[in-house]
Enzyme design. Structure first.
Site, mmCIF file in Angstrom:
data_model
loop_
_atom_site.group_PDB
_atom_site.id
_atom_site.type_symbol
_atom_site.label_atom_id
_atom_site.label_comp_id
_atom_site.label_asym_id
_atom_site.label_seq_id
_atom_site.Cartn_x
_atom_site.Cartn_y
_atom_site.Cartn_z
ATOM 1 N N SER A 1 -8.054 5.942 -7.947
ATOM 2 C CA SER A 1 -9.171 5.427 -8.751
ATOM 3 C C SER A 1 -10.471 6.178 -8.515
ATOM 4 O O SER A 1 -11.428 5.999 -9.278
ATOM 5 C CB SER A 1 -9.376 3.930 -8.515
ATOM 6 O OG SER A 1 -9.950 3.673 -7.257
ATOM 7 N N THR B 1 -8.681 0.507 -5.528
ATOM 8 C CA THR B 1 -9.811 -0.335 -5.132
ATOM 9 C C THR B 1 -11.149 0.396 -5.122
ATOM 10 O O THR B 1 -12.195 -0.250 -5.170
ATOM 11 C CB THR B 1 -9.562 -0.937 -3.740
ATOM 12 O OG1 THR B 1 -9.385 0.125 -2.789
ATOM 13 C CG2 THR B 1 -8.328 -1.827 -3.750
ATOM 14 N N ASP B 2 -11.140 1.729 -5.053
ATOM 15 C CA ASP B 2 -12.408 2.452 -4.912
ATOM 16 C C ASP B 2 -13.352 2.210 -6.080
ATOM 17 O O ASP B 2 -14.571 2.127 -5.894
ATOM 18 C CB ASP B 2 -12.152 3.954 -4.749
ATOM 19 C CG ASP B 2 -11.667 4.307 -3.352
ATOM 20 O OD1 ASP B 2 -11.679 3.427 -2.474
ATOM 21 O OD2 ASP B 2 -11.265 5.476 -3.142
ATOM 22 N N THR C 1 -3.797 2.667 -4.697
ATOM 23 C CA THR C 1 -3.077 2.504 -3.438
ATOM 24 C C THR C 1 -1.851 1.620 -3.600
ATOM 25 O O THR C 1 -0.841 1.820 -2.920
ATOM 26 C CB THR C 1 -4.010 1.908 -2.363
ATOM 27 O OG1 THR C 1 -5.110 2.796 -2.166
ATOM 28 C CG2 THR C 1 -3.295 1.717 -1.037
#
Length: 324
Positions: A61, A94-95, A14
């Site tokens: 990610s 971040t995932d 992101t």
């Protein structure tokens, strides 16, 4: 004072995302901005460090793979071994950031700071959080003592241990938490202010290494209605299985009966928990399983894969879980 030399490896996410509208915080495409653009957007970086960037990959990610993990670990190790690099920053979605951070925490052997960062809002958003996160990650990586704490995530002005941290919110900036363990500290006045240190083995104290290929391990989530056949299907072709158990790592009786012959054939079963905290430890009812302690299931899978690359002995694997 001479500026530290910080090497940034960009993996997309992101923080490198773009949307058509500045108020679109969810409908963006990740991994659209290059490392050069990311660095140019934060000219203040030059006030704190000499920064060099490399585009390792540029993906959402959720598309992270185990093959990319192995390549990234090798690349981070190469950079960490260089005399002209003082610290490393990795930009990442971040995932799966917590999983990548923990994988590197176990497989990169260095005392130099390794910091992951990203953002919850795309680069095009109103009040995008990526630039400040990147600045604070570089500031953190410039602090030599940070390497003693293992791989960390720096986001939202908070410093988290790779072992403890997990993503807890789908969209809000304050998403990363350390459960009952808490964070390591905070970013303030251009440097990390830390209050506790992980005691489990990591980075410079780790004996684990990234193999050429990770052993096949699956995660089973326990729920009302989970059947023995479901578990048998997931276990096919696998050498290890992590059970995201109920309560203290429990599972339906039919599932436990189905697992026992598979364990006799060599399947290594790790019991973790779907609860939001606490440890899973040994109980006589599940003799022969390995316990995940306080690791989340996704991190238990990583540790099991690395352990299986070294040994298939259950007692030795349990010793690894107890140490890491």
């Amino acid at each position: 004072m001479e500026k530290k030399k910080i090497y940034v490896l960009a993996c997309g996410g992101t923080i490198a995302g773009r949307a058509a509208l500045a108020d679109d915080l969810t409908g963006y495409a990740a991994g659209q901005t290059s490392i050069d653009e990311l660095l140019e957007a934060v000219p203040q970086l030059a006030d704190y460090a000499d920064v060099q960037g490399e585009q390792f990959c540029n993906i959402d990610s959720s598309d992270m793979t185990e093959a990319l993990w192995l390549s990234l670990a090798n690349r981070v190790q190469e950079v960490a071994d260089r005399e002209d690099v003082d610290g490393i920053v990795i930009t990442h979605g971040t995932d799966t950031m917590e999983e990548t951070a923990y994988f590197l925490d176990l497989t990169v052997h260095t005392i130099k700071p390794v910091v992951l960062t990203g953002s919850m809002r795309p680069a095009t958003a109103i009040s995008a959080d990526g630039p400040l996160n990147l600045l604070e990650a570089v500031q953190a990586a410039s602090w030599p003592d940070l390497g003693k704490y293992g791989v960390v995530i720096v986001m939202n002005s908070t410093v988290h241990s790779a072992r403890f941290v997990e993503k807890t919110d789908t969209t809000h900036a304050d998403t990363f938490k350390g459960r009952q363990m808490g964070c390591l500290g905070y970013m303030q006045d251009g440097r990390p202010r830390l209050y506790q240190q992980p005691l489990r083995k990591h980075t410079w104290s780790s004996d684990l290494a990234a193999p050429k290929e990770l052993p096949a391990v699956a995660i089973v989530y326990a729920y009302v209605g989970l059947t023995a056949d479901d578990v048998r299907r997931l276990a096919q072709g696998k050498v290890g299985l992590v059970i995201t158990g109920l309560g203290h790592g429990k599972m339906p009786e039919s599932v436990w009966h189905a697992l026992q012959p598979l364990m006799e054939q060599g399947l290594v079963v790790v019991r973790a928990a779907r609860a939001l905290g606490g440890m899973v430890t040994q109980v006589p009812a599940y003799d022969g399983t390995v316990t995940a302690d306080s690791l989340t299931p996704q991190k238990a899978k990583i540790l099991l894969q690395l352990a299986l690359a070294h040994t298939t002995d259950r007692e030795k694997i349990q010793a690894i879980f107890d140490a890491y």
